[in-house]
Design a protein around this motif. Structure first.
Motif, PDB file in Angstrom:
ATOM      1  N   GLY A  84      23.364  -8.845 -15.800  1.00  0.00           N
ATOM      2  CA  GLY A  84      23.765  -8.358 -16.645  1.00  0.00           C
ATOM      3  C   GLY A  84      25.058  -8.295 -17.337  1.00  0.00           C
ATOM      4  O   GLY A  84      25.709  -9.310 -17.347  1.00  0.00           O
ATOM      5  N   SER A  85      25.135  -7.431 -18.535  1.00  0.00           N
ATOM      6  CA  SER A  85      26.183  -7.468 -19.370  1.00  0.00           C
ATOM      7  C   SER A  85      27.524  -7.043 -18.811  1.00  0.00           C
ATOM      8  O   SER A  85      28.811  -7.667 -20.022  1.00  0.00           O
ATOM      9  N   LYS A  86      27.419  -6.866 -17.968  1.00  0.00           N
ATOM     10  CA  LYS A  86      29.494  -6.810 -17.146  1.00  0.00           C
ATOM     11  C   LYS A  86      29.676  -7.788 -16.831  1.00  0.00           C
ATOM     12  O   LYS A  86      30.580  -8.728 -17.153  1.00  0.00           O
ATOM     13  N   ASP A  87      28.763  -9.245 -15.971  1.00  0.00           N
ATOM     14  CA  ASP A  87      29.272 -10.399 -15.282  1.00  0.00           C
ATOM     15  C   ASP A  87      28.714 -10.880 -15.843  1.00  0.00           C
ATOM     16  O   ASP A  87      29.358 -12.222 -15.457  1.00  0.00           O
ATOM     17  N   TYR A  88      27.979 -11.204 -16.763  1.00  0.00           N
ATOM     18  CA  TYR A  88      26.975 -12.486 -17.150  1.00  0.00           C
ATOM     19  C   TYR A  88      28.255 -13.991 -17.729  1.00  0.00           C
ATOM     20  O   TYR A  88      27.931 -15.338 -17.150  1.00  0.00           O
ATOM     21  N   ALA A  89      29.415 -13.300 -18.020  1.00  0.00           N
ATOM     22  CA  ALA A  89      29.933 -14.370 -19.050  1.00  0.00           C
ATOM     23  C   ALA A  89      31.063 -15.681 -17.993  1.00  0.00           C
ATOM     24  O   ALA A  89      30.495 -16.944 -18.331  1.00  0.00           O
ATOM     25  N   LEU A 133      16.683 -18.822 -12.390  1.00  0.00           N
ATOM     26  CA  LEU A 133      16.365 -18.479 -10.978  1.00  0.00           C
ATOM     27  C   LEU A 133      17.618 -18.512 -10.434  1.00  0.00           C
ATOM     28  O   LEU A 133      17.964 -16.988  -9.733  1.00  0.00           O
ATOM     29  N   THR A 134      18.548 -19.977 -11.152  1.00  0.00           N
ATOM     30  CA  THR A 134      19.884 -19.080 -10.317  1.00  0.00           C
ATOM     31  C   THR A 134      20.854 -18.468 -11.209  1.00  0.00           C
ATOM     32  O   THR A 134      21.014 -17.353 -10.418  1.00  0.00           O
ATOM     33  N   ALA A 135      19.820 -17.465 -12.579  1.00  0.00           N
ATOM     34  CA  ALA A 135      20.944 -16.383 -12.888  1.00  0.00           C
ATOM     35  C   ALA A 135      20.118 -15.120 -11.737  1.00  0.00           C
ATOM     36  O   ALA A 135      21.361 -14.702 -11.922  1.00  0.00           O
ATOM     37  N   MET A 136      18.790 -15.264 -11.698  1.00  0.00           N
ATOM     38  CA  MET A 136      18.453 -14.281 -10.744  1.00  0.00           C
ATOM     39  C   MET A 136      18.649 -14.116  -9.882  1.00  0.00           C
ATOM     40  O   MET A 136      19.051 -12.923  -9.105  1.00  0.00           O
ATOM     41  N   TYR A 137      19.080 -15.226  -9.091  1.00  0.00           N
ATOM     42  CA  TYR A 137      19.648 -14.703  -7.798  1.00  0.00           C
ATOM     43  C   TYR A 137      21.213 -14.742  -7.801  1.00  0.00           C
ATOM     44  O   TYR A 137      21.934 -14.064  -6.911  1.00  0.00           O
ATOM     45  N   ILE A 138      21.762 -15.379  -8.820  1.00  0.00           N
ATOM     46  CA  ILE A 138      23.328 -14.373  -8.884  1.00  0.00           C
ATOM     47  C   ILE A 138      23.225 -12.760  -9.040  1.00  0.00           C
ATOM     48  O   ILE A 138      24.077 -12.317  -8.818  1.00  0.00           O
ATOM     49  N   GLY A 139      22.510 -12.730 -10.268  1.00  0.00           N
ATOM     50  CA  GLY A 139      22.557 -11.021 -10.120  1.00  0.00           C
ATOM     51  C   GLY A 139      21.682 -10.407  -9.964  1.00  0.00           C
ATOM     52  O   GLY A 139      22.211  -9.283  -9.313  1.00  0.00           O
ATOM     53  N   THR A 140      21.148 -10.874  -8.400  1.00  0.00           N
ATOM     54  CA  THR A 140      20.757 -10.315  -7.213  1.00  0.00           C
ATOM     55  C   THR A 140      21.731  -9.726  -6.305  1.00  0.00           C
ATOM     56  O   THR A 140      22.191  -8.859  -6.501  1.00  0.00           O
ATOM     57  N   ALA A 141      22.390 -11.077  -5.852  1.00  0.00           N
ATOM     58  CA  ALA A 141      23.625 -11.171  -5.438  1.00  0.00           C
ATOM     59  C   ALA A 141      24.788  -9.642  -5.408  1.00  0.00           C
ATOM     60  O   ALA A 141      25.688  -9.071  -4.835  1.00  0.00           O
TER      61      ALA A 141
END
Length: 266
Positions: free
Chosen positions: A87-92, A253-261
């Motif tokens: 997501g654009s809010k927390d990805y950086a 998958l790492t990014a997806m897991y972080i995004g889901t968390a």
């Protein structure tokens, strides 16, 4: 295991297997044996740092070829993986880790086709497991920081809208799936593809050498050996594509897991 020793020890066609991945120690220090995969792993970190430093050292508005290549890869990870899945809010704040892990896995995978090495580090199960555990720590810590301990456990184990007795079955399954099993499946996917790819290349390469050396006088020995060698080259090119895809999949998958968390809904 060298080709010569394999052929000399075999009483029939060479049979590559798990033993082919047991490389001899490169050297020992005070009784501690340092093996080749450990050296490759350390070297890959140095290579990744050197590449990034060289790409960014002389950054300019009009980029050089090296800077352009670095920016292309960084943009691919930053926007194509991190932003799209976190997501654009927390990805950086997660981009440095995702970019590092992508380069690190990619370099270690490509050792499998690099002349003189030809051994993908990630075909040793301990290495993908270590990376997967780091990812596991990051996304769980991120989730706890976002929701709190109990809020995060509820977020990961109770699907949105689920109520009633069905939760008795769902909560343990979701806990196993999202908290316990993920690092193992993440590691196993990377390990299995690198292991299988290297094994196939070994199979066709050793088979070609065996046919050419032991059946040179046969009508089909040399042609079959050449065909096996050509197939081995084709498998190597296919393996190169898989090496890139597995680095991408691991990072994705790492990014997806972080995004889901850290998301608001399960």
């Amino acid at each position: 295991m060298t080709l010569a020793s394999t052929l000399a020890a075999a009483s029939g066609p060479p049979e590559p297997g798990p033993g082919s991945f047991l490389l001899p120690p490169a050297f020992s220090i005070g009784g501690w044996e340092v093996n080749k995969p450990e050296i490759f792993l350390t070297l890959s970190a140095v290579i990744a740092f050197g590449l990034v430093y060289a790409m960014a050292r002389k950054s300019a508005v009009v980029p050089s070829r090296l800077q352009f290549a670095g920016e292309l890869v960084y943009d691919f990870v930053r926007n194509g993986i991190a932003r799209d899945n976190i997501g654009s809010k927390d990805y950086a704040k997660y981009v440095p880790y995702l970019f590092s892990v992508f380069l690190f896995v990619l370099i270690n995978n490509f050792y499998g086709v690099f002349p003189g090495i030809q051994f993908p580090s990630m075909s040793k199960f301990a290495f993908p497991v270590a990376l997967a555990l780091v990812t596991w720590l990051i996304y769980n810590i991120a989730g706890i920081a976002q929701h709190g301990v109990f809020g995060y456990l509820k977020h990961q184990t109770v699907p949105a809208g689920a109520k009633g007795p069905i939760l008795i079955a769902l909560v343990p399954l979701e806990f196993l799936s999202n908290i316990i099993v993920r690092p193992f499946t993440l590691a196993l996917r990377l390990f299995a593809t690198m292991f299988a790819g290297h094994l196939l290349i070994l199979l066709f390469s050793l088979g070609a050498a065996y046919l050419v050396t032991d059946y040179a006088n046969s009508a089909v020995g040399i042609p079959a050996g050449i065909l096996s060698f050509v197939i081995g080259i084709g498998v190597s090119f296919l393996d190169m594509l898989i090496m890139f895809l597995q680095a991408y999949v691991f990072t994705l998958l790492t990014a997806m897991y972080i995004g889901t968390a850290i998301s608001d809904e399960h």
